[in-house]
Design a protein around this motif. Structure first.
Motif, PDB file in Angstrom:
ATOM      1  N   ALA A  22     -49.686  -9.963  36.036  1.00  0.00           N
ATOM      2  CA  ALA A  22     -48.617 -10.841  35.578  1.00  0.00           C
ATOM      3  C   ALA A  22     -47.312 -10.063  35.410  1.00  0.00           C
ATOM      4  CB  ALA A  22     -49.002 -11.500  34.254  1.00  0.00           C
ATOM      5  N   SER A  48     -42.353  -8.511  39.902  1.00  0.00           N
ATOM      6  CA  SER A  48     -42.371  -9.914  40.322  1.00  0.00           C
ATOM      7  C   SER A  48     -42.238 -10.028  41.833  1.00  0.00           C
ATOM      8  CB  SER A  48     -41.230 -10.681  39.642  1.00  0.00           C
ATOM      9  OG  SER A  48     -41.045 -11.953  40.236  1.00  0.00           O
ATOM     10  N   ALA A  98     -50.495 -14.270  36.756  1.00  0.00           N
ATOM     11  CA  ALA A  98     -49.579 -13.938  37.853  1.00  0.00           C
ATOM     12  C   ALA A  98     -49.435 -15.040  38.890  1.00  0.00           C
ATOM     13  CB  ALA A  98     -50.063 -12.661  38.552  1.00  0.00           C
TER      14      ALA A  98
END
Length: 220
Positions: free
Chosen positions: A113, A51, A177
């Motif tokens: 993602a 992330s 994402a």
């Protein structure tokens, strides 16, 4: 006009209280431990979840902790030195924001993602840590540019964490994402806005301190 502008960022108040109150020093140490400790944890989690928003927030944690540590030392310095330190903090925050934006743009070219569940869980933990830090500093949020810089960092962290939580929910919903990258960019914009406020106030303080010296020199 100046008073109204500075009050918008919580930059006005009693500088002397923050410089002499032992409770303020204890509050700073608590914030240093919270930020540096959780920053390492969140950085690790950001890589696990892949992330960018978590990585950006972790970088913010570590940066805030380091700058707050400088803040503890700055309490014993002169008003001019404190303003210069605040100016450095603001410039650092601006560079950090530009770096995060650049990283988000680069990642958007090959976006994957992130793991939404892990991302959201870490973001919730980060929010709790940031709320704790903000509550510790709340009574000291009104002061000179240096004091307000530390307060703004903690406040903005809490706001950014809410965005990361929302991004995690959107990633889980869409399977894409872009929410992660978008929030990383928003966090960067928050960095840049705070950097502007801090640099603006610190510059005003340095000019105000420099003006009397110029007046004395001219009178001679």
């Amino acid at each position: 006009m100046l008073e109204n502008e500075t009050s918008d960022c919580g930059c006005t108040g009693d500088t002397q209280r923050a410089s002499t109150d032992p409770a303020y020093r204890r509050a700073l140490w608590i914030v240093v431990i919270l930020n540096l400790g959780f920053g390492v944890v969140e950085a690790f989690g950001g890589f696990l979840a892949d992330s960018q928003a978590l990585k950006a927030d972790a970088l913010d944690f570590i940066g805030d902790g380091s700058i707050t540590l400088i803040g503890i030392l700055a309490l014993a310095w002169t008003a001019r030195t404190r303003a210069r330190v605040a100016l450095t903090q603001g410039l650092f925050l601006g560079v950090l924001g530009l770096g995060v934006i650049g990283l988000a743009v680069w990642r958007s070219l090959n976006a994957v993602a992130p793991e939404a569940g892990l991302m959201g869980g870490i973001a919730v933990a980060a929010l709790i840590v940031n709320i704790a830090a903000a509550l510790v500093l709340m009574r000291f949020r009104e002061g000179d540019a240096h004091v307000s810089a530390i307060w703004l960092f903690s406040r903005n962290d809490a706001i950014a964490n809410v965005g990361v939580i929302i991004a995690a929910a959107l990633v889980a919903w869409t399977g894409q994402a872009w929410p992660d990258l978008l929030v990383a960019a928003v966090i960067a914009l928050i960095f840049l806005h705070s950097a502007y406020l801090i640099v603006k106030r610190a510059t005003e303080e340095l000019r105000a301190q420099h003006a009397p010296a110029l007046g004395k020199a001219a009178s001679k």
